[in-house]
Design a protein around this motif. Sequence first.
Motif, PDB file in Angstrom:
ATOM      1  N   MET A   1       0.824  -1.211   0.000  1.00 35.76           N
ATOM      2  CA  MET A   1       0.000   0.000   0.000  1.00 35.76           C
ATOM      3  C   MET A   1       0.865   1.272   0.000  1.00 35.76           C
ATOM      4  O   MET A   1       0.569   2.240  -0.693  1.00 35.76           O
ATOM      5  N   ILE A   2       1.952   1.260   0.791  1.00 36.86           N
ATOM      6  CA  ILE A   2       2.826   2.425   0.849  1.00 36.86           C
ATOM      7  C   ILE A   2       3.493   2.659  -0.496  1.00 36.86           C
ATOM      8  O   ILE A   2       3.624   3.803  -0.958  1.00 36.86           O
ATOM      9  N   ASP A   3       3.907   1.579  -1.160  1.00 37.64           N
ATOM     10  CA  ASP A   3       4.524   1.721  -2.478  1.00 37.64           C
ATOM     11  C   ASP A   3       3.524   2.247  -3.506  1.00 37.64           C
ATOM     12  O   ASP A   3       3.894   2.991  -4.422  1.00 37.64           O
ATOM     13  N   LEU A   4       2.270   1.861  -3.379  1.00 35.12           N
ATOM     14  CA  LEU A   4       1.247   2.312  -4.327  1.00 35.12           C
ATOM     15  C   LEU A   4       0.955   3.802  -4.166  1.00 35.12           C
ATOM     16  O   LEU A   4       0.813   4.526  -5.152  1.00 35.12           O
ATOM     17  N   THR A   5       0.889   4.265  -2.927  1.00 37.03           N
ATOM     18  CA  THR A   5       0.521   5.668  -2.664  1.00 37.03           C
ATOM     19  C   THR A   5       1.725   6.574  -2.453  1.00 37.03           C
ATOM     20  O   THR A   5       1.553   7.798  -2.379  1.00 37.03           O
ATOM     21  N   ARG A   6       2.944   5.979  -2.371  1.00 33.65           N
ATOM     22  CA  ARG A   6       4.143   6.756  -2.034  1.00 33.65           C
ATOM     23  C   ARG A   6       3.887   7.585  -0.765  1.00 33.65           C
ATOM     24  O   ARG A   6       4.194   8.776  -0.686  1.00 33.65           O
ATOM     25  N   ALA A   7       3.289   6.920   0.224  1.00 34.92           N
ATOM     26  CA  ALA A   7       2.794   7.610   1.409  1.00 34.92           C
ATOM     27  C   ALA A   7       3.895   8.288   2.226  1.00 34.92           C
ATOM     28  O   ALA A   7       3.621   9.215   2.991  1.00 34.92           O
ATOM     29  N   HIS A   8       5.157   7.837   2.067  1.00 34.16           N
ATOM     30  CA  HIS A   8       6.229   8.450   2.840  1.00 34.16           C
ATOM     31  C   HIS A   8       6.523   9.873   2.376  1.00 34.16           C
ATOM     32  O   HIS A   8       7.256  10.598   3.050  1.00 34.16           O
ATOM     33  N   PHE A   9       5.953  10.294   1.236  1.00 29.53           N
ATOM     34  CA  PHE A   9       6.097  11.675   0.770  1.00 29.53           C
ATOM     35  C   PHE A   9       4.902  12.542   1.181  1.00 29.53           C
ATOM     36  O   PHE A   9       4.791  13.682   0.714  1.00 29.53           O
ATOM     37  N   PHE A  10       4.019  12.022   2.017  1.00 29.67           N
ATOM     38  CA  PHE A  10       2.745  12.696   2.269  1.00 29.67           C
ATOM     39  C   PHE A  10       2.925  14.117   2.783  1.00 29.67           C
ATOM     40  O   PHE A  10       2.158  15.020   2.438  1.00 29.67           O
ATOM     41  N   LEU A  51      -1.713   9.595  -7.618  1.00 31.54           N
ATOM     42  CA  LEU A  51      -0.609   8.644  -7.723  1.00 31.54           C
ATOM     43  C   LEU A  51      -1.110   7.228  -7.996  1.00 31.54           C
ATOM     44  O   LEU A  51      -0.509   6.479  -8.773  1.00 31.54           O
ATOM     45  N   VAL A  52      -2.210   6.868  -7.343  1.00 33.95           N
ATOM     46  CA  VAL A  52      -2.793   5.546  -7.591  1.00 33.95           C
ATOM     47  C   VAL A  52      -3.297   5.452  -9.033  1.00 33.95           C
ATOM     48  O   VAL A  52      -3.098   4.434  -9.714  1.00 33.95           O
ATOM     49  N   LEU A  53      -3.933   6.524  -9.519  1.00 35.95           N
ATOM     50  CA  LEU A  53      -4.393   6.551 -10.907  1.00 35.95           C
ATOM     51  C   LEU A  53      -3.221   6.380 -11.862  1.00 35.95           C
ATOM     52  O   LEU A  53      -3.319   5.650 -12.866  1.00 35.95           O
ATOM     53  N   ASN A  54      -2.109   7.035 -11.566  1.00 33.20           N
ATOM     54  CA  ASN A  54      -0.903   6.914 -12.382  1.00 33.20           C
ATOM     55  C   ASN A  54      -0.487   5.449 -12.518  1.00 33.20           C
ATOM     56  O   ASN A  54      -0.222   4.950 -13.623  1.00 33.20           O
ATOM     57  N   ASP A  55      -0.422   4.753 -11.395  1.00 30.41           N
ATOM     58  CA  ASP A  55      -0.006   3.342 -11.413  1.00 30.41           C
ATOM     59  C   ASP A  55      -1.034   2.463 -12.120  1.00 30.41           C
ATOM     60  O   ASP A  55      -0.669   1.508 -12.819  1.00 30.41           O
ATOM     61  N   TYR A  56      -2.311   2.771 -11.936  1.00 28.89           N
ATOM     62  CA  TYR A  56      -3.355   1.942 -12.554  1.00 28.89           C
ATOM     63  C   TYR A  56      -3.304   2.054 -14.075  1.00 28.89           C
ATOM     64  O   TYR A  56      -3.360   1.036 -14.776  1.00 28.89           O
TER      65      TYR A  56
END
Length: 290
Positions: A1-10, A51-56
């Motif tokens: 989930m963190i890799d999908l959302t890049r949450a560490h850059f929040f 970001l999720v849309l980008n990956d999808y």
Amino acid sequence: MIDLTRAHFFLVWILLFYSGLALAFNNYGDFSWEITLKAVFIGLFGFEGGLVLNDYVDRKRDRLDVEGSLTSYWRPFKSRPLPSGRISPGFALALFLLLSALTGILMLTLPYPNSLYVFLTMLSSCVIEYFYQVKRKNQSFPIAQLAGRMDFALFPVAGYLCYGRPDTSLLLYLLFFYPWTLAHLAVNDFIDTENDRVRGIKSIPVLYGTQGTLFWISGFTLLHYLAALLFLKQLGDIALYGFLLGFLVIGFANYRLLKEKSQKAGLFALFLYHVSLVLYSGSIILDSFF
């Protein structure tokens, strides 16, 4: 989930979005905790959804990656969760719709007409992001980059419109930030050139090569500096000092990249670009309240 959302850059995305709102508070009067909290979550959910849309959208082409340096920078677990099978496309799509719904609900709770302004801005950003993802696979001129990076540039604009109205400050912020997004994109793509070639993506390095990419980065950095001179007239001394630090950071990033022309220098430059974003956003926020 963190890799999908890049949450560490929040925190970076929240600061950028909130810098627009802080400027609006400064220009239009009273501070509001209620609007602040709403804006923080609108910015967070909205950016993560993008970001999720980008990956999808890119899930099939991302399977073709041959080099993982950029993936390691953006994703703490060092893999793309959709191509690797750790997360299903259906889950990613559902998450995007959930984040979009939460963002939309929060936007509707803003005072009118700000709710309408923010909704139209964020909707435009999503449409432009989708256009960018699709168009960059079939072009001979970088229209996808020139139009598509407006999605990122509109992010602090949406923050401003949570409380403010379309005005000169908003326009100057957009003119200041847009060249930065184009330089930042080219640095990102410089690192990922080999993957873009095998994916069939017409990124700036694929279209123009190393020298053309470095010229693109330098040219838009110069435009960014020039636009900052206009934007700074709307700001105070704290922002001036923060911007000067940001200019030095980006200047050094470009110097290293121009000198070494290597992927390692590109990764270092990308990190410094994100440092400059924190400096810009933080100094606008501090300047607006002090």
